[in-house]
Every structure is written in structure tokens, then in C-alpha cells.
Write an enzyme that holds these catalytic residues in place. Structure first.
Site, PDB file in Angstrom:
ATOM      1  N   HIS A   8     -61.118 -24.873 -14.992  1.00  0.00           N
ATOM      2  CA  HIS A   8     -60.627 -25.271 -16.318  1.00  0.00           C
ATOM      3  C   HIS A   8     -60.214 -24.058 -17.141  1.00  0.00           C
ATOM      4  CE1 HIS A   8     -64.314 -23.734 -18.188  1.00  0.00           C
ATOM      5  NE2 HIS A   8     -64.959 -24.271 -17.157  1.00  0.00           N
ATOM      6  N   GLU A  86     -69.766 -29.327 -13.636  1.00  0.00           N
ATOM      7  CA  GLU A  86     -70.463 -28.044 -13.700  1.00  0.00           C
ATOM      8  C   GLU A  86     -71.915 -28.214 -13.261  1.00  0.00           C
ATOM      9  OE1 GLU A  86     -70.868 -24.962 -13.397  1.00  0.00           O
ATOM     10  OE2 GLU A  86     -69.864 -24.214 -15.213  1.00  0.00           O
TER      11      GLU A  86
END
Length: 208
Positions: A8, A86
Site C-alpha cells: 500500500h 497486515e
């Protein structure tokens, strides 16, 4: 089969660790610089994906979803996949506890150290293994997938596909925001387009 892995764009937690004490990890927004990064990454990612039809699999975090939107791509299908999220550090963190766990994790090893209210790297590795085992369920006719994910998750995707040792994984650095890697599966298994940055030699002598 090609997997284009991309981290990201820059989010608030990348520039202000205190953000984790007041905003859930999954809700951290992109910074203005991150928004620019994502827009600039779009043409490069389109080139890596090629002219044929491709799909997207994205972590369901705010920063990955926003990055994907700003890439400006046109996939045939997009799937939100929680297994690409994550590493889970738990809920809202306190500054002192976060610093202590980061120091312990660095000394103990990022793969096996289990965060007090979250996951170890090995836990993330397990969910990545399950995800890779289902790749043949991708949309028909799609030869490339863009995986929009996170730094540690990218390294573990490569570790699983390439069969790297835990020691080698722990010697590698996370990719920068919007940095990519391409995994290609052929008759002889997976290949990686280029290595990750490495901050020390692997203890077992293995190499990328």
C-alpha cells in the site's frame, strides 16, 4: 500464472506511530504523499499486469483499498481477502507497550515472536499458505493477479512461494510503500523478478 505484489501507499502510521494509539490499524488513512504515490504507481502496475485480463485481490484495510482505488486500474474482478491483511498487533496500542514489543520482537525474531494481543509472523505465514493453496480458484481466463497488501505479508508471500528459510525471511527488509515484486509460476515452480533488500546475511547461509 503471475502474481504482482504491491505494498500500500504511505499511511498515517508510517509517519506517526502514535496514530496506532487512537486509530485502529485497519482504519489508518493514507497521507497526502501516499495518495500521490498511489496515483503515480498506477501506470507502472498496469505495465506489469500486461494487456490480458487480470484480477485483483486486496487486503480489506482502509489504506490498501484506497491505494487500489487511486491506482486507476480496470480488473475483471476484485476480491477483498482478509488473509492478505497486515500482521495483527491487537487493538488500540499504548506507546510504551508498542515500543517494548517492538524491541522484544527484534531481539526474539519477527517470525516466531507472538504479539501480546495479536499474531506472530508464523501465524501470518499460515494464512498465506492457505491463500496460495487456493490460487487455482481464480476467475477463469485470468493469468495475472494483483495482490494489494502489506510489507511483512509481501515478504511472507515470497517466502512461501520460493521455499525460503525462516532465517532468510528474517534477514529481509520490508519493501517501500508502493514498491512491487512479481512472482511467476512456471513448470519448475515460482520465480521472483528481483530480490528484497537484505539488512544482514541469513544465519543459515541461505540466499534469495
Amino acid at each position: 500464472m503471475r502474481l504482482v505484489l504491491v505494498r500500500h501507499a504511505e499511511c498515517l502510521g508510517n509517519v506517526d506511530k502514535s496514530a496506532y494509539t487512537r486509530i485502529p490499524d485497519h482504519a489508518l488513512p493514507l497521507t497526502p504523499a501516499g495518495e500521490r504515490q498511489a496515483r503515480e504507481a498506477g501506470p507502472r502496475l498496469r505495465g506489469l499486469l500486461g494487456d490480458g485480463p487480470y484480477g485483483v485481490v486486496v487486503s480489506p484495510y482502509r489504506r490498501t483499498l484506497h491505494s487500489l482505488a487511486l491506482f486507476g486500474l480496470d480488473p475483471v474482478a476484485t476480491v477483498q481477502e482478509p488473509r492478505l491483511r497486515e500482521q495483527d498487533w491487537g487493538n488500540l496500542q499504548d506507546d510504551d507497550g508498542q515500543r517494548r514489543q517492538e524491541a522484544e520482537r527484534h531481539a526474539y525474531g519477527h517470525f516466531f515472536y507472538r504479539l501480546a494481543h495479536g499474531e506472530s509472523g508464523a501465524d501470518v505465514d499460515d494464512r498465506i499458505a492457505a491463500f496460495l493453496g487456493e490460487l487455482d480458484l481464480r476467475p477463469p481466463g485470468v493469468d495475472a493477479l494483483l495482490l494489494v497488501t502489506h510489507g511483512l505479508t509481501m515478504r511472507l508471500l515470497a517466502r512461501r512461494a520460493m521455499g525460503w528459510s525462516v532465517s532468510l525471511f528474517e534477514s529481509l527488509s520490508n519493501p517501500a510503500c508502493c514498491e512491487d515484486r512479481v512472482l511467476t509460476r512456471g513448470a519448475d515452480g515460482w520465480t521472483l523478478d528481483r530480490p528484497f533488500a537484505q539488512w544482514r546475511a541469513a544465519d543459515d547461509g541461505s540466499v534469495q
